[in-house]
Design an enzyme around this catalytic site. Structure first.
Site, PDB file in Angstrom:
ATOM      1  CG  ASP A   1      21.010 -16.365  51.569  1.00 13.65           C
ATOM      2  OD1 ASP A   1      22.155 -16.465  52.049  1.00 13.65           O
ATOM      3  OD2 ASP A   1      20.619 -17.008  50.573  1.00 13.65           O
TER       4      ASP A   1
ATOM      5  CD  GLU B   1      25.093 -13.689  51.775  1.00 15.05           C
ATOM      6  OE1 GLU B   1      25.983 -14.539  51.650  1.00 15.05           O
ATOM      7  OE2 GLU B   1      23.998 -13.776  51.198  1.00 15.05           O
TER       8      GLU B   1
END
Length: 556
Positions: free
Chosen positions: A216, A284
């Protein structure tokens, strides 16, 4: 003679990971994202959980995907859907217990599915033990004195992705950085303790058998020296368009190289029920260009990086070709595959976002699955689910809604997560998916659902679509089955072919893909035998008529 051709439905028999695919399995994998709280609820509290996800794994195996990515299920106050982690080694009671995670991993491997879990290294929850200790907090998070005569102003002009200032003042008078919600303080990656802790967290989950990590905000851990001002507002609009002092700094790559070495050290070790294979890292990362995105997947860094340029491209032949060419060239320069994605838990579902309804969404999916590299699917897209755009304000839970700006944590940075969406906020794509029945919660669980489901979703449920050759679910099964059967699809080369304006045509070994991005039919010479079409194709007198907003795979 005129003949309307419907595509055959190929077998979707699963193949378990075999030794020949162990090395580089991720280069052409199709990976299915499970947003855990909205997938399947086993205990009736209205929130999806790990046991529910485990019980539904046979559905994913039958669908024909290679791996499952699970969103965070760790201990968390849930200020941002679990992306505010209080303990990275503990399962939140909402989602079960640690043994539920272990059982899910074993069950997935038994079905030939690999398991990827989220890791959240840019920030923790403000309930994390480190942040709860005032002295540790100032060592391991980003704290600064304020500006102004009495330190009453934030240290700089940075804005939170969720809206408002990126700084909150403490009782001591200093300020801490949070690029997302105030409950998500940013870690200070200049501190060696942070590096050591996350290496230990990765090992913990690798030892339990996971096959990789989706990282993330992989572009966010390192901030520019001195934390310089940006100089103007509406900074979220700049994410993915330029390098910012808080995102996509070159220093993040040293972290990813360290993690790659750790992942490689596990790649010769069998997982629970799988042969030795590469354990992967998936970035990401919002980068301003395909070239900068490719830096995240150099041979000594992570294995995949989501291609958000493709996700945000207009449904127009020229725009799509430009993005595809730039993406393939950038990843080829570092020897990596491109990783394609159309929907996730942070963006408006592509059935709604692309503006053309279900026909355009099906065509976009078939295009994506024909491109070289790996692809990610988001739960429910195989059912043709639209964005839920009429949620009452009182049920919304996205922190961006309460702070007044569309979110960009893995979604569209300027709120263009979509045209037709709910102001760019993220609850509309997170509504629990329908499994069976005609009334909410459509088999999601025995106790309702944490976000209300539309009253007309019964016809979109798994049970309603199963076995119907015209359904979107069977279309996905057919596409994934063909992708497995045809060696020319997945990783490899692509060559463009001449096509009328508004149409894309490209060849993969043994397969031609044609995409009509126009809203009207287009005729072209019959390319070959149709393998699969997103909409019925008409053949007459040696020509094929492509419906508007359609994609067809042809056998060459």
């Amino acid at each position: 003679m005129t003949q309307e051709l419907t595509s055959p439905t190929p077998t979707t028999a699963r193949r378990a990971p075999e030794p020949g695919r162990a090395a580089g399995w991720w280069r052409d994998a199709v990976i299915y994202q499970v947003y855990v709280r909205s997938f399947a609820d086993s205990d009736g509290d209205g929130i999806g959980d790990l046991r529910g996800a485990r019980e539904r794994l046979p559905y994913l195996a039958e669908l024909g995907v290679d791996a499952v990515w699970l969103t965070p299920f760790y201990a968390s106050p849930q200020a941002d859907g679990g992306y505010d982690v209080a303990d990275y080694r503990t399962v939140d009671p909402l989602f079960g217990e640690l043994r539920d995670a272990e059982e899910l991993i074993r069950a997935a491997h038994g079905l030939g599915l690999r398991v990827i879990v989220d890791i959240v290294p840019n920030h923790t929850s403000d309930r994390h033990p480190w942040f709860q200790d005032p002295e540790l907090a100032r060592q391991r998070y980003v704290f600064r004195p304020g500006e102004g005569a009495h330190g009453e102003l934030p240290p700089n002009d940075w804005e939170s992705v969720f809206g408002g200032p990126a700084w909150t003042r403490t009782d001591r008078g200093d300020w801490y950085l949070h690029l997302f919600a105030p409950e998500q303080p940013d870690l200070d990656w200049d501190n060696p303790d942070v590096h050591e802790e996350f290496a230990a967290i990765l090992r913990f989950w690798l030892d339990l058998g996971v096959d990789g990590f989706r990282v993330d905000v992989a572009h966010g851990m390192v901030k520019a020296a001195g934390l310089p001002d940006i100089g103007h507002g509406e900074q979220a609009k700049l994410i993915g368009n330029q390098v910012l002092p808080f995102f996509d700094q070159d220093g993040v790559h040293a972290i990813h190289r360290t993690w790659r070495r750790l992942l490689d050290s596990y790649s010769a070790v069998p997982g629970q029920g799988t042969p030795p294979a590469e354990r992967i890292g998936v970035a990401e990362a919002w980068a301003p260009s395909p070239e900068r995105l490719a830096l995240y997947v150099r041979p000594d860094e992570l294995h995949q990086a989501f291609n958000f340029q493709f996700l945000t491209a207009d449904w127009q032949a020229g725009a799509l070709r430009t993005v595809i060419d730039a993406s393939l060239a950038a990843t080829a320069s570092v020897g990596a595959p491109t990783t394609w994605v159309l929907s996730n838990h942070d963006v408006v579902r592509h059935r709604t976002r692309l503006g053309g309804g279900l026909p355009r969404a099906r065509a976009a999916t078939l295009l994506m699955l024909a491109l070289p590299g790996s692809a990610y699917l988001y739960q429910g897209e195989e059912l043709g689910l639209p964005e839920v755009t009429d949620l009452p304000d009182e049920v919304r839970q996205d922190p961006a809604f309460f702070r007044g700006r569309p979110a960009a944590d893995g979604g569209a940075p300027d709120g263009a997560s979509g045209a037709g969406g709910q102001d760019g906020f993220r609850d509309g794509c997170r509504v629990p998916i329908p499994w069976t029945g005609d009334e909410p919660s459509y088999g999601f669980g025995p106790g309702g659902s944490w976000l209300p489901q539309p009253a007309d979703w019964g016809g979109l449920s798994v049970a309603a679509q199963h076995g119907d050759p015209s359904s979107t679910l069977e279309f996905y099964r057919a596409a994934l089955g063909l992708r497995r059967q045809l060696p020319g699809l997945g990783d490899g080369e692509l060559s463009w072919r001449p096509a009328p304006e508004g149409v894309l045509a490209f060849a993969r070994p043994g397969v031609l893909c044609t995409v009509n991005t126009l809203g009207r039919p287009v005729e072209l010479p019959l390319p070959g035998r149709p393998l699969l079409a997103s909409a019925p194709v008409t053949v007459r007198d040696g020509a094929a008529v492509l419906p508007g907003d359609s994609c067809v795979w042809w056998a060459l």
